[in-house]
Design a protein around this motif. Sequence first.
Motif, PDB file in Angstrom:
ATOM      1  N   GLY A  64       0.817  -1.213   0.000  1.00  0.00           N
ATOM      2  CA  GLY A  64       0.000   0.000   0.000  1.00  0.00           C
ATOM      3  C   GLY A  64       0.847   1.258   0.000  1.00  0.00           C
ATOM      4  N   LEU A  65       1.921   1.269   0.797  1.00  0.00           N
ATOM      5  CA  LEU A  65       2.806   2.435   0.819  1.00  0.00           C
ATOM      6  C   LEU A  65       3.473   2.659  -0.535  1.00  0.00           C
ATOM      7  CD1 LEU A  65       4.490   2.079   4.323  1.00  0.00           C
ATOM      8  CD2 LEU A  65       2.927   3.873   3.574  1.00  0.00           C
ATOM      9  N   VAL A  66       3.899   1.581  -1.180  1.00  0.00           N
ATOM     10  CA  VAL A  66       4.529   1.721  -2.497  1.00  0.00           C
ATOM     11  C   VAL A  66       3.527   2.263  -3.506  1.00  0.00           C
ATOM     12  CG1 VAL A  66       5.505   0.416  -4.435  1.00  0.00           C
ATOM     13  CG2 VAL A  66       6.309  -0.010  -2.113  1.00  0.00           C
ATOM     14  N   MET A  67       2.296   1.765  -3.461  1.00  0.00           N
ATOM     15  CA  MET A  67       1.294   2.228  -4.417  1.00  0.00           C
ATOM     16  C   MET A  67       0.903   3.680  -4.162  1.00  0.00           C
ATOM     17  SD  MET A  67      -1.065  -1.187  -4.657  1.00  0.00           S
ATOM     18  CE  MET A  67      -2.299  -0.445  -5.687  1.00  0.00           C
ATOM     19  N   VAL A  68       0.749   4.058  -2.904  1.00  0.00           N
ATOM     20  CA  VAL A  68       0.325   5.426  -2.576  1.00  0.00           C
ATOM     21  C   VAL A  68       1.440   6.433  -2.845  1.00  0.00           C
ATOM     22  CG1 VAL A  68      -0.293   6.930  -0.640  1.00  0.00           C
ATOM     23  CG2 VAL A  68      -1.425   4.733  -0.924  1.00  0.00           C
ATOM     24  N   LEU A  69       2.658   6.071  -2.513  1.00  0.00           N
ATOM     25  CA  LEU A  69       3.779   6.996  -2.642  1.00  0.00           C
ATOM     26  C   LEU A  69       4.475   6.915  -4.001  1.00  0.00           C
ATOM     27  CD1 LEU A  69       5.280   6.511   0.915  1.00  0.00           C
ATOM     28  CD2 LEU A  69       3.779   8.326   0.111  1.00  0.00           C
ATOM     29  N   ASP A  70       3.865   6.228  -4.965  1.00  0.00           N
ATOM     30  CA  ASP A  70       4.448   6.117  -6.303  1.00  0.00           C
ATOM     31  C   ASP A  70       4.430   7.482  -6.976  1.00  0.00           C
ATOM     32  OD1 ASP A  70       5.434   5.189  -8.684  1.00  0.00           O
ATOM     33  OD2 ASP A  70       3.497   4.463  -9.395  1.00  0.00           O
ATOM     34  N   LYS A  71       5.595   7.989  -7.324  1.00  0.00           N
ATOM     35  CA  LYS A  71       5.717   9.329  -7.913  1.00  0.00           C
ATOM     36  C   LYS A  71       6.054   9.279  -9.406  1.00  0.00           C
ATOM     37  CE  LYS A  71       5.756  11.709  -3.936  1.00  0.00           C
ATOM     38  NZ  LYS A  71       4.533  12.209  -3.440  1.00  0.00           N
ATOM     39  N   SER A  72       6.039   8.091  -9.991  1.00  0.00           N
ATOM     40  CA  SER A  72       6.419   8.016 -11.396  1.00  0.00           C
ATOM     41  C   SER A  72       5.332   8.644 -12.270  1.00  0.00           C
ATOM     42  CB  SER A  72       6.656   6.561 -11.817  1.00  0.00           C
ATOM     43  OG  SER A  72       5.472   5.820 -11.714  1.00  0.00           O
ATOM     44  N   SER A  73       5.781   9.300 -13.295  1.00  0.00           N
ATOM     45  CA  SER A  73       4.833   9.950 -14.202  1.00  0.00           C
ATOM     46  C   SER A  73       4.325   8.925 -15.218  1.00  0.00           C
ATOM     47  CB  SER A  73       5.510  11.113 -14.912  1.00  0.00           C
ATOM     48  OG  SER A  73       6.654  10.672 -15.610  1.00  0.00           O
ATOM     49  N   PRO A  74       3.128   9.138 -15.744  1.00  0.00           N
ATOM     50  CA  PRO A  74       2.532   8.162 -16.666  1.00  0.00           C
ATOM     51  C   PRO A  74       3.374   7.910 -17.917  1.00  0.00           C
ATOM     52  CG  PRO A  74       0.863   9.701 -15.909  1.00  0.00           C
ATOM     53  CD  PRO A  74       2.176  10.199 -15.413  1.00  0.00           C
ATOM     54  N   GLU A  75       4.120   8.897 -18.387  1.00  0.00           N
ATOM     55  CA  GLU A  75       4.893   8.665 -19.612  1.00  0.00           C
ATOM     56  C   GLU A  75       6.110   7.776 -19.378  1.00  0.00           C
ATOM     57  OE1 GLU A  75       5.955  12.712 -17.922  1.00  0.00           O
ATOM     58  OE2 GLU A  75       4.111  11.833 -18.645  1.00  0.00           O
ATOM     59  N   HIS A  76       6.483   7.546 -18.127  1.00  0.00           N
ATOM     60  CA  HIS A  76       7.611   6.669 -17.835  1.00  0.00           C
ATOM     61  C   HIS A  76       7.186   5.240 -17.524  1.00  0.00           C
ATOM     62  CE1 HIS A  76       9.848  10.528 -16.874  1.00  0.00           C
ATOM     63  NE2 HIS A  76      10.585   9.941 -17.783  1.00  0.00           N
ATOM     64  N   ARG A  77       5.912   4.993 -17.473  1.00  0.00           N
ATOM     65  CA  ARG A  77       5.427   3.667 -17.144  1.00  0.00           C
ATOM     66  C   ARG A  77       5.483   2.759 -18.368  1.00  0.00           C
ATOM     67  NH1 ARG A  77       0.472   5.784 -13.609  1.00  0.00           N
ATOM     68  NH2 ARG A  77       1.707   6.485 -11.856  1.00  0.00           N
ATOM     69  N   VAL A  78       5.722   1.484 -18.108  1.00  0.00           N
ATOM     70  CA  VAL A  78       5.777   0.499 -19.193  1.00  0.00           C
ATOM     71  C   VAL A  78       4.352   0.051 -19.517  1.00  0.00           C
ATOM     72  CG1 VAL A  78       6.624  -1.773 -19.859  1.00  0.00           C
ATOM     73  CG2 VAL A  78       8.035  -0.287 -18.447  1.00  0.00           C
ATOM     74  N   VAL A  79       3.975   0.192 -20.774  1.00  0.00           N
ATOM     75  CA  VAL A  79       2.642  -0.166 -21.223  1.00  0.00           C
ATOM     76  C   VAL A  79       2.788  -1.206 -22.323  1.00  0.00           C
ATOM     77  CG1 VAL A  79       0.475   0.682 -22.189  1.00  0.00           C
ATOM     78  CG2 VAL A  79       1.820   2.145 -20.688  1.00  0.00           C
ATOM     79  N   LYS A  80       1.999  -2.272 -22.228  1.00  0.00           N
ATOM     80  CA  LYS A  80       2.048  -3.294 -23.270  1.00  0.00           C
ATOM     81  C   LYS A  80       1.485  -2.718 -24.570  1.00  0.00           C
ATOM     82  CE  LYS A  80      -0.117  -6.629 -21.119  1.00  0.00           C
ATOM     83  NZ  LYS A  80      -0.684  -7.949 -20.822  1.00  0.00           N
ATOM     84  N   PRO A  81       2.143  -2.972 -25.689  1.00  0.00           N
ATOM     85  CA  PRO A  81       1.598  -2.474 -26.949  1.00  0.00           C
ATOM     86  C   PRO A  81       0.326  -3.231 -27.320  1.00  0.00           C
ATOM     87  CG  PRO A  81       3.540  -3.805 -27.327  1.00  0.00           C
ATOM     88  CD  PRO A  81       3.411  -3.656 -25.844  1.00  0.00           C
ATOM     89  N   LYS A  82      -0.600  -2.517 -27.940  1.00  0.00           N
ATOM     90  CA  LYS A  82      -1.854  -3.134 -28.353  1.00  0.00           C
ATOM     91  C   LYS A  82      -1.597  -4.030 -29.547  1.00  0.00           C
ATOM     92  CE  LYS A  82      -4.664   0.631 -26.668  1.00  0.00           C
ATOM     93  NZ  LYS A  82      -5.610   1.688 -26.976  1.00  0.00           N
ATOM     94  N   ALA A  83      -2.268  -5.170 -29.555  1.00  0.00           N
ATOM     95  CA  ALA A  83      -2.116  -6.115 -30.662  1.00  0.00           C
ATOM     96  C   ALA A  83      -2.809  -5.564 -31.906  1.00  0.00           C
ATOM     97  CB  ALA A  83      -2.717  -7.454 -30.286  1.00  0.00           C
ATOM     98  N   GLN A  84      -2.127  -5.666 -33.015  1.00  0.00           N
ATOM     99  CA  GLN A  84      -2.703  -5.197 -34.272  1.00  0.00           C
ATOM    100  C   GLN A  84      -3.467  -6.324 -34.935  1.00  0.00           C
ATOM    101  OE1 GLN A  84       0.371  -3.530 -36.649  1.00  0.00           O
ATOM    102  NE2 GLN A  84       0.886  -1.929 -35.180  1.00  0.00           N
ATOM    103  N   ALA A  85      -4.621  -5.990 -35.483  1.00  0.00           N
ATOM    104  CA  ALA A  85      -5.478  -6.996 -36.105  1.00  0.00           C
ATOM    105  C   ALA A  85      -5.082  -7.245 -37.530  1.00  0.00           C
ATOM    106  CB  ALA A  85      -6.918  -6.561 -36.045  1.00  0.00           C
TER     107      ALA A  85
END
Length: 85
Positions: A64-85
């Motif tokens: 809970g502390l790690v989740m609440v105190l997370d200061k990373s900005s959204p552009e630095h987060r790793v996001v899975k690429p969407k699958a192309q059809a």
Amino acid sequence: MDKKNALRAGALAAGTTLMMLLMSSPALALTRDDGDDPGTGLSVVDTLGLFVVLPIVIFAVITGLVMVLDKSSPEHRVVKPKAQA
């Protein structure tokens, strides 16, 4: 060659475990040492609370502390690429 090394490592681990089991006799646990003063035993509720509930609570608090105190900005987060059809 890999199977040979794995077999050798397994045999070594099994041999070491067997020797440790043979050398540590459980009968030695029955003899009391000088100055030995054991306290009262734990009840079932105390044991479960100490060894099951308390570690889960500590893990949840840290998570809970790690989740609440997370200061990373959204552009630095790793996001899975969407699958192309």
